[in-house]
Design a protein around this motif. Structure first.
Motif, PDB file in Angstrom:
ATOM      1  N   ALA A  51       0.821  -1.439  -0.072  1.00 23.19           N
ATOM      2  CA  ALA A  51       0.016   0.035   0.021  1.00 23.19           C
ATOM      3  C   ALA A  51       0.784   0.904   0.345  1.00 23.19           C
ATOM      4  O   ALA A  51       0.690   1.759  -0.810  1.00 23.19           O
ATOM      5  N   ALA A  52       2.025   1.183   0.809  1.00 18.64           N
ATOM      6  CA  ALA A  52       2.579   2.698   0.918  1.00 18.64           C
ATOM      7  C   ALA A  52       3.578   2.603  -0.515  1.00 18.64           C
ATOM      8  O   ALA A  52       3.613   4.083  -0.720  1.00 18.64           O
ATOM      9  N   LEU A  53       3.888   1.839  -1.135  1.00 20.64           N
ATOM     10  CA  LEU A  53       4.520   1.419  -2.650  1.00 20.64           C
ATOM     11  C   LEU A  53       3.405   2.133  -3.555  1.00 20.64           C
ATOM     12  O   LEU A  53       3.933   3.379  -3.873  1.00 20.64           O
ATOM     13  N   ALA A  54       2.244   1.930  -3.684  1.00 21.23           N
ATOM     14  CA  ALA A  54       0.771   3.112  -4.367  1.00 21.23           C
ATOM     15  C   ALA A  54       1.531   3.699  -3.850  1.00 21.23           C
ATOM     16  O   ALA A  54       1.033   5.014  -5.497  1.00 21.23           O
ATOM     17  N   LEU A  55       1.443   4.463  -2.718  1.00 24.93           N
ATOM     18  CA  LEU A  55       1.085   5.625  -2.266  1.00 24.93           C
ATOM     19  C   LEU A  55       2.021   5.981  -2.686  1.00 24.93           C
ATOM     20  O   LEU A  55       1.727   7.714  -3.235  1.00 24.93           O
ATOM     21  N   ARG A  56       3.613   5.847  -3.188  1.00 27.12           N
ATOM     22  CA  ARG A  56       4.027   6.421  -3.254  1.00 27.12           C
ATOM     23  C   ARG A  56       4.876   7.225  -4.413  1.00 27.12           C
ATOM     24  O   ARG A  56       4.843   7.827  -4.816  1.00 27.12           O
ATOM     25  N   HIS A  57       4.109   5.904  -5.342  1.00 26.77           N
ATOM     26  CA  HIS A  57       4.007   5.828  -6.659  1.00 26.77           C
ATOM     27  C   HIS A  57       2.811   7.277  -6.994  1.00 26.77           C
ATOM     28  O   HIS A  57       2.849   7.525  -8.272  1.00 26.77           O
ATOM     29  N   LEU A  58       1.961   7.877  -6.088  1.00 28.26           N
ATOM     30  CA  LEU A  58       1.118   8.674  -6.307  1.00 28.26           C
ATOM     31  C   LEU A  58       1.680   9.951  -6.642  1.00 28.26           C
ATOM     32  O   LEU A  58       1.278  10.886  -6.956  1.00 28.26           O
ATOM     33  N   GLN A  59       2.846  10.112  -6.072  1.00 30.79           N
ATOM     34  CA  GLN A  59       3.629  10.938  -5.755  1.00 30.79           C
ATOM     35  C   GLN A  59       4.655  11.704  -7.569  1.00 30.79           C
ATOM     36  O   GLN A  59       4.815  10.685  -7.996  1.00 30.79           O
ATOM     37  N   PRO A  60       4.654  12.732  -7.377  1.00 29.45           N
ATOM     38  CA  PRO A  60       4.533  13.365  -8.849  1.00 29.45           C
ATOM     39  C   PRO A  60       6.323  13.094  -8.762  1.00 29.45           C
ATOM     40  O   PRO A  60       6.322  12.297 -10.223  1.00 29.45           O
TER      41      PRO A  60
END
Lengths: 320, 320
Positions: free
Chosen positions: B161-170
């Motif tokens: 989940a944290a990786l998915a969230l990081r992927h949404l960062q610019p």
């Protein structure tokens, strides 16, 4: 201060509460419900700018946040036992939190309610309490159990909170200071009718708390009981200042909202027993239920129907 | 459509639930707790812009809002029974509400949870669920009951989940499509480990759900049990893509948050029985508790301590 310290500091009253196995600090709280009892559970949310002003006294807000929930327990005739607080805060303000917690805990202690858990998160100021209470099995006061020919009663006085709220509008007429003080007290520190609700268990047929205005809330009883009702304007209990202006102020009395009184129906045979409950708080007979299902008719002294403009507070139809 | 119709239309599933005396539509819901059981109750709030993006798929949001609460029940080993939803909405959007309700009810049905009440009000999008569950009396999995020399275990995989969230960062690095899909699934539709929690009741000493990151949440067990622990980085279960980058991705694994896995401690004697629970979901032994109270040490293959920058998600220290 991090979230966990914040919660610990202000909300973790260490008192071990009866039948509370585990309070704040685990994934869930654990309680041991009373054998033979039904468990009542309800949640109510207050949103900044909608249910209160952002600059309201935090102690009063702590009081009111719990009070509106205890009022739901009162309406069921339940003894409130436990509460959980979901607190969404824009930032951490220690003084604000301390005052809020003080206001909340003072009312909790008055009613023997233990705060056993909650959740704190960052966001727009939103306060949500879940309250749990108990009655003997099958004893609850419900909305769907009114009967035709019941008396309709209400506790306390109607319209004071709505008058205070109206006074805060820019174009509001002047109000004597003592009247405003009493009305603001009712708006900011409503007293949930917990003792009355429990006393009504053997007497009333149906009960609701008046949060959205008398007509709207009695309307829920009528709709679910498939009945109608007539209400007598001149009988509605209110502050003397409002009573003198009853005809002009009718919307405040029957559709103002935020009263947190109990509206209940009861058989005629219970009339004396209910009148005797005025040692707990004022109770006034204001009408009767009828066989013809529909909204309540509000009648003047001559028995004529009064049209009321606004039929109660609706969170989505009347935006703040 | 007014508030009452809104609630009725989307949230009043008419199915009469076992031991539910009164569902949505009165001042409180009434349930009849199981004799001889303890009642578990927990509340969790999701705030738009903080816990989810405002444009998230509403069905996924309905799922997740309930899932994070069921995860708390799972961590106690409780069988979830009832839920209340406090919904604060900026406006009424029928399509959004229908999808949200569908997502929520699908998960509720999977776990036999009845939505028995709630509150709907207007304001910034905030979703708060109170969940209630049951265990046999005194049987709950708590945080304060870990013992020295316990194995430390975790379910599922960490960091997705944290990786998915990081992927949404610019500025995020590219991610293979299939990895992203699996990680987003974990972020948006976490599966609460309800069956595992109940299966652990006779086996585990202590349990917590990993919502704020493994180190932070295991830290709660350690603090309340007055223990320390060592964790083995190479043992931490995760997606193969993350496993290959374990050393660079260590913060995601141990402090990423939003995993909604169970972290639990158990005696060495229970090792085989716990391994056998992999028919329910993956379980991995990742360390052991120690006598010296303090935060867990994360060790590399050589037994050296690894410094981790961010010790878990704190709602007030790390603003979104």
């Amino acid at each position: 201060m991090n979230e966990f310290e914040l919660i610990r500091r202000y909300f973790a009253e260490a008192e071990a509460a009866e039948q509370t196995v585990l309070g704040i600090g685990d994934d869930a709280a654990i309680v041991r419900p009373s054998p033979g009892c039904d468990l009542h559970v309800s949640v109510d949310t207050l949103v900044s700018g909608r249910h209160f002003f952002a600059d309201v006294d935090p102690a009063a807000l702590g009081h009111k946040t719990l009070a509106v929930n205890l009022s739901d327990m009162a309406a069921m005739g339940a003894r409130p036992r436990w509460a959980l607080l979901a607190l969404t805060l824009p930032h951490v303000d220690a003084d604000w939190l301390k005052a809020f917690a003080d206001g909340l805990f003072a009312l909790a202690r008055t009613h023997g309610v233990a705060l056993i858990g909650g959740d704190t998160t960052r966001g727009p100021l939103t306060l949500s309490i879940t309250v749990m209470g108990e009655t003997a099995r099958g004893a609850a006061l419900c909305r769907h159990t009114a009967r035709p020919g019941d008396d309709v009663w209400v506790s306390g006085q109607l319209g004071l909170a709505a008058l205070a709220l109206r006074h805060l509008q820019p174009d509001s007429p002047a109000l004597p200071t003592d009247v405003l003080t009493q009305c603001r007290q009712q708006l900011e520190r409503p007293q949930p009718r917990v003792a009355l609700g429990q006393a009504l268990l053997p007497l009333a047929h149906a009960c609701i708390d008046v949060s959205d205005g008398l007509l709207a809330d009695l309307g829920h009883i009528l709709q679910r009981s498939q009945l109608g009702a007539e209400l007598w304007l001149d009988a509605l209990p209110t502050h003397p200042w409002l009573a003198e202006r009853r005809a002009q102020m009718v919307e405040l009395l029957v559709a103002g909202g935020d009263d947190y009184e109990l509206c209940f129906t009861a058989p005629v045979a219970a009339r004396d027993a209910i009148t005797a409950l005025s040692n707990i708080c004022p109770v006034t007979r204001i009408g009767r239920t009828t066989n013809e299902a529909g909204p309540a008719d509000l009648l003047d002294a001559a028995g004529n129907k009064i049209q009321v403009g606004r039929s109660g507070f609706d969170h989505f139809q009347n935006q703040a």
